[in-house]
Design a protein around this motif. Structure first.
Motif: not given
Length: 396
Positions: A306-307, A312-321, A373-381
């Protein structure tokens, strides 16, 4: 013609689910939709929970106790002990999901017209729960620019009135993924004790924390026995969203005895789901270790991709998904619908949750979306590739 109640008219739509018809129409056209809009993990439910249902020999599916079975509540108390949360089975009421736990909590401590202070953005259904209970949400705005950190305590102090009954936090936070520090919980503990308020903590994502930090529960020795109420659920912890089992936890006996009356009014939580949830407590720690590692990998690759998108501006989560993303668009609701109605990249598109529904302040978050971000990495990309192409076309 009979009229609908004002409460019914004011009940907000879910920002997570309101676009479902558009997604279904896209699928009917043969378009693959990547669901980034809802926190439905693709992680497998623990076999021990599924086997408890498959191998059950119940002959009569009876009511359970209104507060949930005693053996299950005792095992929940044992679970909390591992996290230095010292409660007994009598401090726990099993509910039909974390949603019912929140409704019981709000119903037990507020009257119509009372107020609850909530840092926003927050879980969208808090808006619905407050409307259903005729309670007003008083927001304290946290900002993407500082990663949605807790606003200064002075901001809370300004908002406390005789109608204020509680402060409600979600930790780790849905939708931002923000994780409250011990110092922040200490500050909140100080203010609720000073003003004799309740501190409700939605802690359903307790296991999912990253970057070698530790989750701080409101019942982790903050001196809040009379003030703290925990909301919890099996939905995300064990990837059991369909079980609809949660609980309300408090060492305040009056809160629990009052919540029990609400529990009695709805009779009992579902029996089979309690059986599965009780069995799920036997899930080995290795399961959570693997899941946490997987979510961290997904978070890292999502934020990285995303970066790379200009604007696009995105916050960096440290928990949950979840993470909240600010997009270079005129309106995120309009853009999210357009993604499903009018755009596809090689017969693929994405579904996101417009973030305005996670605020109670009008006009805030209108360019933001929540991504799960509950999908597998390939789907996220691939999803980010689609999102990038969509933004270029949308803004052309």
């Amino acid at each position: 013609m009979p009229t609908i109640s004002l409460k019914g008219k004011n009940m907000p739509e879910s920002p997570i689910r309101k676009l479902v018809p558009y997604a279904e129409n896209a699928k009917k056209k043969g378009i693959e939709v990547f669901h980034l809009n809802i926190g439905q993990p693709d992680i497998k439910t623990p076999e021990v929970a599924l086997n408890a249902i498959k191998n059950n020999t119940i002959k009569v599916l009876e009511y359970s106790r209104s507060e949930g079975s005693e053996t299950y509540r005792q095992k929940i108390a044992n679970y909390y002990e591992k996290y230095n949360i010292h409660v007994s089975a009598t401090d726990i009421i099993v509910t039909t999901g974390g949603s019912e736990a929140l409704l019981f909590a709000i119903g037990s401590i507020t009257d119509p017209g009372d107020e609850i202070i909530i840092p926003e953005p927050f879980y969208a259904n808090y808006n619905g729960f407050s409307t259903a209970s005729s309670v007003s949400i008083v927001p304290v705005i946290s900002k993407i620019e500082n990663n949605f950190a807790l606003p200064p305590i002075s901001e809370f102090e300004k908002l406390i009135t005789p109608k204020t009954k509680a402060i409600l936090i979600c930790n780790p936070n849905n939708p931002t993924g923000y994780l409250y520090s011990r110092e922040e919980i200490e500050k909140l503990a100080e203010i609720v004790k000073k003003h004799d308020l309740f501190l409700i903590a939605d802690e359903v994502y307790r296991e999912f924390v990253y970057d070698n930090v530790q989750h701080q529960s409101v019942l982790n020795n903050f001196g809040l026995d009379n003030h703290a109420i925990i909301i919890d659920s099996v939905s995300k912890r064990y990837s059991m969203c369909g079980a609809r089992i949660g609980c309300i936890v408090s060492k305040n006996k009056e809160v629990i005895s009052t919540a029990l009356k609400f529990a009695q009014a709805r009779l009992s939580p579902p029996t089979f789901a309690q059986i599965a949830s009780e069995a799920a407590l036997e899930t080995p720690q290795s399961y959570f270790n693997e899941v946490t590692v997987e979510y961290k990998k997904r978070r890292d690759i999502l934020i990285e991709e995303l970066s790379k998108i200009e604007g696009v501006k995105v916050a960096n989560p440290r928990g949950a998904f979840y993470c909240v993303v600010e997009l270079p668009v005129d309106n995120a609701d309009k853009f999210a619908q357009w993604l499903l109605e009018d755009f596809n990249l090689n017969n693929q598109t994405v579904m996101v949750a417009p973030a305005a529904g996670f605020y109670s302040t009008k006009g805030i978050g209108t360019k933001q979306v929540r991504i799960a971000y509950v999908l597998k990495k390939e789907d996220l990309i691939r999803s980010v590739e689609i999102l990038k192409a969509a933004l270029i076309k949308y803004n052309a």
